[in-house]
Design a protein around this motif. Structure first.
Motif, PDB file in Angstrom:
ATOM      1  N   GLY A 178       0.789  -1.225   0.000  1.00 28.37           N
ATOM      2  CA  GLY A 178       0.000   0.000   0.000  1.00 28.37           C
ATOM      3  C   GLY A 178       0.817   1.269   0.000  1.00 28.37           C
ATOM      4  O   GLY A 178       0.257   2.366  -0.055  1.00 28.37           O
ATOM      5  N   THR A 179       2.153   1.171   0.060  1.00 29.24           N
ATOM      6  CA  THR A 179       3.019   2.350   0.014  1.00 29.24           C
ATOM      7  C   THR A 179       3.967   2.226  -1.177  1.00 29.24           C
ATOM      8  O   THR A 179       3.962   1.226  -1.894  1.00 29.24           O
ATOM      9  N   THR A 180       4.796   3.242  -1.359  1.00 28.17           N
ATOM     10  CA  THR A 180       5.690   3.263  -2.515  1.00 28.17           C
ATOM     11  C   THR A 180       7.005   2.536  -2.272  1.00 28.17           C
ATOM     12  O   THR A 180       7.809   2.404  -3.196  1.00 28.17           O
ATOM     13  N   SER A 181       7.263   2.076  -1.047  1.00 26.30           N
ATOM     14  CA  SER A 181       8.529   1.399  -0.775  1.00 26.30           C
ATOM     15  C   SER A 181       8.370   0.446   0.399  1.00 26.30           C
ATOM     16  O   SER A 181       7.397   0.513   1.159  1.00 26.30           O
ATOM     17  N   ASP A 182       9.361  -0.442   0.538  1.00 26.58           N
ATOM     18  CA  ASP A 182       9.381  -1.371   1.662  1.00 26.58           C
ATOM     19  C   ASP A 182      10.834  -1.761   1.926  1.00 26.58           C
ATOM     20  O   ASP A 182      11.701  -1.596   1.051  1.00 26.58           O
ATOM     21  N   THR A 183      11.097  -2.248   3.123  1.00 25.92           N
ATOM     22  CA  THR A 183      12.466  -2.565   3.534  1.00 25.92           C
ATOM     23  C   THR A 183      12.534  -3.974   4.094  1.00 25.92           C
ATOM     24  O   THR A 183      11.672  -4.376   4.883  1.00 25.92           O
ATOM     25  N   ALA A 184      13.574  -4.699   3.693  1.00 26.87           N
ATOM     26  CA  ALA A 184      13.851  -6.028   4.225  1.00 26.87           C
ATOM     27  C   ALA A 184      15.161  -5.994   5.008  1.00 26.87           C
ATOM     28  O   ALA A 184      16.072  -5.234   4.667  1.00 26.87           O
ATOM     29  N   GLN A 185      15.257  -6.787   6.036  1.00 21.30           N
ATOM     30  CA  GLN A 185      16.442  -6.810   6.887  1.00 21.30           C
ATOM     31  C   GLN A 185      17.271  -8.063   6.617  1.00 21.30           C
ATOM     32  O   GLN A 185      16.732  -9.149   6.415  1.00 21.30           O
ATOM     33  N   VAL A 186      18.598  -7.872   6.615  1.00 24.43           N
ATOM     34  CA  VAL A 186      19.544  -8.971   6.446  1.00 24.43           C
ATOM     35  C   VAL A 186      20.606  -8.830   7.538  1.00 24.43           C
ATOM     36  O   VAL A 186      21.157  -7.736   7.747  1.00 24.43           O
ATOM     37  N   ASP A 187      20.916  -9.926   8.219  1.00 22.92           N
ATOM     38  CA  ASP A 187      21.882  -9.857   9.328  1.00 22.92           C
ATOM     39  C   ASP A 187      23.287  -9.523   8.843  1.00 22.92           C
ATOM     40  O   ASP A 187      23.940  -8.601   9.357  1.00 22.92           O
ATOM     41  N   ALA A 188      23.778 -10.284   7.860  1.00 30.81           N
ATOM     42  CA  ALA A 188      25.160 -10.070   7.400  1.00 30.81           C
ATOM     43  C   ALA A 188      25.326 -10.690   6.029  1.00 30.81           C
ATOM     44  O   ALA A 188      24.627 -11.638   5.654  1.00 30.81           O
ATOM     45  N   LEU A 189      26.278 -10.127   5.259  1.00 34.71           N
ATOM     46  CA  LEU A 189      26.636 -10.669   3.954  1.00 34.71           C
ATOM     47  C   LEU A 189      28.148 -10.586   3.794  1.00 34.71           C
ATOM     48  O   LEU A 189      28.726  -9.490   3.838  1.00 34.71           O
ATOM     49  N   ALA A 190      28.768 -11.725   3.593  1.00 38.19           N
ATOM     50  CA  ALA A 190      30.199 -11.754   3.326  1.00 38.19           C
ATOM     51  C   ALA A 190      30.441 -11.459   1.847  1.00 38.19           C
ATOM     52  O   ALA A 190      29.518 -11.511   1.034  1.00 38.19           O
ATOM     53  N   PRO A 191      31.669 -11.120   1.459  1.00 37.13           N
ATOM     54  CA  PRO A 191      31.966 -10.907   0.038  1.00 37.13           C
ATOM     55  C   PRO A 191      31.547 -12.118  -0.795  1.00 37.13           C
ATOM     56  O   PRO A 191      31.772 -13.270  -0.401  1.00 37.13           O
ATOM     57  N   ASN A 192      30.878 -11.860  -1.938  1.00 34.63           N
ATOM     58  CA  ASN A 192      30.379 -12.872  -2.874  1.00 34.63           C
ATOM     59  C   ASN A 192      29.228 -13.696  -2.316  1.00 34.63           C
ATOM     60  O   ASN A 192      28.802 -14.663  -2.956  1.00 34.63           O
ATOM     61  N   GLU A 193      28.696 -13.335  -1.161  1.00 39.41           N
ATOM     62  CA  GLU A 193      27.556 -14.059  -0.600  1.00 39.41           C
ATOM     63  C   GLU A 193      26.258 -13.455  -1.118  1.00 39.41           C
ATOM     64  O   GLU A 193      26.145 -12.246  -1.350  1.00 39.41           O
ATOM     65  N   THR A 194      25.244 -14.334  -1.297  1.00 38.14           N
ATOM     66  CA  THR A 194      23.945 -13.919  -1.833  1.00 38.14           C
ATOM     67  C   THR A 194      22.846 -14.359  -0.878  1.00 38.14           C
ATOM     68  O   THR A 194      22.910 -15.451  -0.297  1.00 38.14           O
ATOM     69  N   THR A 195      21.836 -13.522  -0.713  1.00 38.55           N
ATOM     70  CA  THR A 195      20.662 -13.879   0.076  1.00 38.55           C
ATOM     71  C   THR A 195      19.412 -13.413  -0.649  1.00 38.55           C
ATOM     72  O   THR A 195      19.484 -12.583  -1.569  1.00 38.55           O
ATOM     73  N   THR A 196      18.269 -13.940  -0.247  1.00 34.86           N
ATOM     74  CA  THR A 196      16.990 -13.600  -0.886  1.00 34.86           C
ATOM     75  C   THR A 196      16.170 -12.717   0.047  1.00 34.86           C
ATOM     76  O   THR A 196      16.025 -13.022   1.232  1.00 34.86           O
ATOM     77  N   VAL A 197      15.649 -11.642  -0.500  1.00 32.68           N
ATOM     78  CA  VAL A 197      14.765 -10.753   0.255  1.00 32.68           C
ATOM     79  C   VAL A 197      13.367 -10.826  -0.361  1.00 32.68           C
ATOM     80  O   VAL A 197      13.205 -11.089  -1.552  1.00 32.68           O
ATOM     81  N   ARG A 198      12.357 -10.577   0.467  1.00 32.05           N
ATOM     82  CA  ARG A 198      10.967 -10.701   0.029  1.00 32.05           C
ATOM     83  C   ARG A 198      10.173  -9.450   0.424  1.00 32.05           C
ATOM     84  O   ARG A 198      10.388  -8.885   1.493  1.00 32.05           O
ATOM     85  N   TYR A 199       9.240  -9.094  -0.460  1.00 31.62           N
ATOM     86  CA  TYR A 199       8.390  -7.926  -0.228  1.00 31.62           C
ATOM     87  C   TYR A 199       6.969  -8.263  -0.677  1.00 31.62           C
ATOM     88  O   TYR A 199       6.760  -8.997  -1.647  1.00 31.62           O
ATOM     89  N   ASP A 200       5.979  -7.699   0.021  1.00 35.69           N
ATOM     90  CA  ASP A 200       4.585  -7.781  -0.432  1.00 35.69           C
ATOM     91  C   ASP A 200       4.355  -6.683  -1.453  1.00 35.69           C
ATOM     92  O   ASP A 200       4.620  -5.498  -1.183  1.00 35.69           O
ATOM     93  N   VAL A 201       3.863  -7.074  -2.634  1.00 37.12           N
ATOM     94  CA  VAL A 201       3.644  -6.097  -3.702  1.00 37.12           C
ATOM     95  C   VAL A 201       2.235  -6.259  -4.258  1.00 37.12           C
ATOM     96  O   VAL A 201       1.589  -7.293  -4.072  1.00 37.12           O
ATOM     97  N   ALA A 202       1.784  -5.225  -4.930  1.00 37.97           N
ATOM     98  CA  ALA A 202       0.478  -5.252  -5.602  1.00 37.97           C
ATOM     99  C   ALA A 202       0.582  -4.463  -6.893  1.00 37.97           C
ATOM    100  O   ALA A 202       1.251  -3.427  -6.949  1.00 37.97           O
ATOM    101  N   PHE A 203      -0.098  -4.957  -7.925  1.00 33.17           N
ATOM    102  CA  PHE A 203      -0.164  -4.264  -9.207  1.00 33.17           C
ATOM    103  C   PHE A 203      -1.605  -3.837  -9.439  1.00 33.17           C
ATOM    104  O   PHE A 203      -2.537  -4.614  -9.217  1.00 33.17           O
ATOM    105  N   THR A 204      -1.789  -2.610  -9.870  1.00 28.21           N
ATOM    106  CA  THR A 204      -3.127  -2.065 -10.040  1.00 28.21           C
ATOM    107  C   THR A 204      -3.850  -2.760 -11.184  1.00 28.21           C
ATOM    108  O   THR A 204      -3.224  -3.226 -12.135  1.00 28.21           O
ATOM    109  N   PRO A 205      -5.192  -2.847 -11.126  1.00 26.29           N
ATOM    110  CA  PRO A 205      -5.940  -3.412 -12.255  1.00 26.29           C
ATOM    111  C   PRO A 205      -5.665  -2.624 -13.532  1.00 26.29           C
ATOM    112  O   PRO A 205      -5.595  -1.394 -13.521  1.00 26.29           O
ATOM    113  N   GLY A 206      -5.498  -3.348 -14.618  1.00 28.41           N
ATOM    114  CA  GLY A 206      -5.233  -2.700 -15.894  1.00 28.41           C
ATOM    115  C   GLY A 206      -3.783  -2.368 -16.154  1.00 28.41           C
ATOM    116  O   GLY A 206      -3.452  -1.827 -17.214  1.00 28.41           O
ATOM    117  N   ALA A 207      -2.886  -2.644 -15.196  1.00 19.14           N
ATOM    118  CA  ALA A 207      -1.467  -2.358 -15.409  1.00 19.14           C
ATOM    119  C   ALA A 207      -0.929  -3.214 -16.559  1.00 19.14           C
ATOM    120  O   ALA A 207      -1.378  -4.344 -16.779  1.00 19.14           O
TER     121      ALA A 207
END
Length: 563
Positions: free
Chosen positions: A242-271
């Protein structure tokens, strides 16, 4: 050197060495290249070629350019934008402050950079930035490519700035020069953590909500902790909870490390089903506890196509003042299966009223169709016209979440009012003072069977009925039955046509009791026929007279035979 040349040279020397006004000489300047700092005196100018009249005060000065950058930090493994600022702290040697800009403005400024002595490379060619004054610095953003394996540290980029300016002016005499400033800018290849956001996907369809997943990768040389990964979009077609942005938290990332973040999103009808740009910002701490921000990450995400439905084969058996139904076929156009599909009548009208607001269709796979029937009641005040009504298809998606598709409507016709029962009456005349047995053929004109049909005859004077009711237990659509009523007319009735009326109370196919509209039938009262001459003689005297006559005839015959 002839006398004229000697004279011109002497005048030039006098003008350059004098602090007061002298002879004005029209001159052009040729460009000698210098290396930073102030000019190199008369040797940079072409000798005057014409002489002018003595004029006002002498103006002399020059620009003093410098190059700096507001953000010297470069990230390995990408092409960085290095913003260069060209500032001007000009010098006014002679003249008034009001004329200062004449000799301190650097014109036609061109900036060129290279990093030949470093592992870096400058991707930008010569940039022309126009004039640079003391009050209006110039901007020259250059692109610097930094290899991913470059060591962190400080590197030097060479910058060359070419420009022209007015060195001296007196009356109509102007001396122009060109100069080249060669300088250096130090840049810092940062060894902190840096981030990429990649592989953004979502299960959200157009017009629905869902989850966006993206991978955050530390591509820097150092680790990061307490990361806040903010995602935003400037498009109004996509929102985060319902807002224009959202934030996900990650504890730590070492060099070359990858993690997945998730957000709730919605697309307007007719988009539109297209890629939408998302801006990422990663706020984190270095292992030493220093706060850092990486505002460069960005990624694109594409919504899934909207779950759609269509309606075909729409039919209706609706009549003004009756109950009926609208039927059709609903098709799941995909892309996913739809569970527990329900077709809901969403129109609000005082004359077209759903007897059931929704009907279940069941589960429909993508591309599968199902039929539906909506029971409708049409009021007696409704107009017999073509109508459109909105419908909504409700369903549950694969996550068992309730969804609704609203972009549908039904087109159907409401027919004029009709008689529920057809009547056929053979006898349409009755003598005044007489009585008839009235046989009435009753036909079920409805599109459904009816039960417990009670018929009632209504007559006004001079007509009357002692047996005014009829009954039949069942009538199928189009089926007929005959009911008999008696009808009498008073002897004093005036010969003319009178109406009699019938109505029917019955149970429809749903077991609901209904009362039909009244149907009128014309009956004509005629004069009674006149009586014959024998009409006053009783039956018994007539019989006796006949017997006497026969006896006489018989006796005569007997006598005749005896003779």
């Amino acid at each position: 050197m002839n006398g004229r040349s000697i004279l011109v040279a002497l005048v030039s020397v006098a003008l350059l060495t004098s602090g007061t006004a002298g002879l004005a000489v029209a001159a052009t300047t040729g460009g000698g290249a210098g290396s930073g700092g102030a000019g190199s005196g008369l040797g940079d100018a072409t000798a005057p070629t014409t002489t002018a009249q003595q004029s006002g005060g002498l103006i002399r000065g020059s620009p003093d350019l410098a190059v700096s950058t507001s953000d010297p930090t470069l990230n390995p493994g990408e092409i960085n934008t290095l913003p260069l600022q060209i500032t001007n702290d000009g010098d006014l040697d002679l003249g008034t402050s009001s004329s200062r800009e004449i000799v301190t403005t650097a014109r036609n400024v061109r900036v060129e950079a290279d990093a030949e002595e470093t592992p870096l490379s400058v991707e930008t060619g010569t940039l022309a930035i126009g004039a640079v004054t003391e009050n209006a610095p110039g901007e020259a953003p250059i692109a610097v490519s930094v290899p991913s394996d470059v060591a962190e540290g400080t590197y030097t980029i060479d910058v060359e700035v070419k420009y022209s300016y007015t060195y001296q002016q007196s009356g109509g005499v102007t001396y122009d020069r060109e100069r080249t400033l060669t300088t250096e800018v130090d840049v810092e290849v940062d060894g902190d953590a840096r981030f990429e956001i990649v592989n953004a996907t979502t299960d959200a369809k157009v017009g629905e909500t869902g989850v966006l997943e993206a991978e955050v990768r530390n591509v820097g040389a150092d680790g990061a902790r307490d990361l806040s990964v903010a995602m935003s979009s400037s498009s109004p077609q996509i929102t985060f909870g319902g807002t224009t942005s959202d934030t996900a938290q990650v504890d730590a990332l070492a060099p070359n490390e990858t993690t997945t973040v998730r957000y709730d999103v919605a697309f307007t009808p007719g988009a539109s089903v297209r890629e939408y740009a998302l801006d990422g910002t990663v706020t984190f701490e270095t292992p030493e506890g220093y706060a850092r921000v990486d505002e460069d990450p960005s990624v694109g995400v594409t919504p899934r196509a909207e779950q759609r439905f269509s309606v075909d084969d729409v039919e209706a058996d609706l009549y003004v003042g009756e109950q009926g139904e609208v039927s059709g076929t609903v098709t799941n156009e995909g892309p996913d299966p739809a569970r527990n599909v329900v077709v809901q009548f969403a129109e609000e009208s005082p004359n077209v009223i759903p007897r059931e607001s929704s009907v279940a269709v069941g589960t429909l796979e993508a591309g599968e169709s199902g039929s539906f029937r909506l029971p409708i009641a049409v009021g007696g005040e409704a107009e017999p016209i073509d109508r459109t009504s909105d419908i909504v298809v409700q369903y549950r998606n694969e996550e068992n979440e309730r969804r609704a598709y609203q972009d549908l409507e039904l087109l159907y016709a409401v027919e004029p009012q009709r008689d529920q029962f057809g009547l056929a009456v053979e006898t349409r005349e009755i003598e005044a003072g007489g009585q008839v047995d009235l046989a009435v053929e009753v036909t079920n004109e409805l599109d459904e069977p009816v039960t417990d049909v009670e018929a009632r005859l209504f007559a006004d004077s001079p007509l009357d009925s002692e047996n005014d009711e009829g009954f039949v237990s069942t009538l199928e659509p189009g089926e007929s039955t005959t009911m008999t009523f008696d009808l009498s007319a008073s002897a004093s009735g005036t010969p003319k046509t009178y109406p009699i009326s019938f109505d029917f109370r019955y149970d429809d196919a749903d077991g609901d009791s209904q009362l039909s509209d009244t149907t009128r039938v014309p009956i004509t009262v005629v004069e009674a026929e006149e009586s014959s001459p024998l009409s006053g003689i009783g039956t018994l005297p007539l019989v006796l007279g006949v017997l006497v006559a026969l006896a006489v005839l018989g006796g005569g015959l007997y006598v005749t035979q005896r003779e």
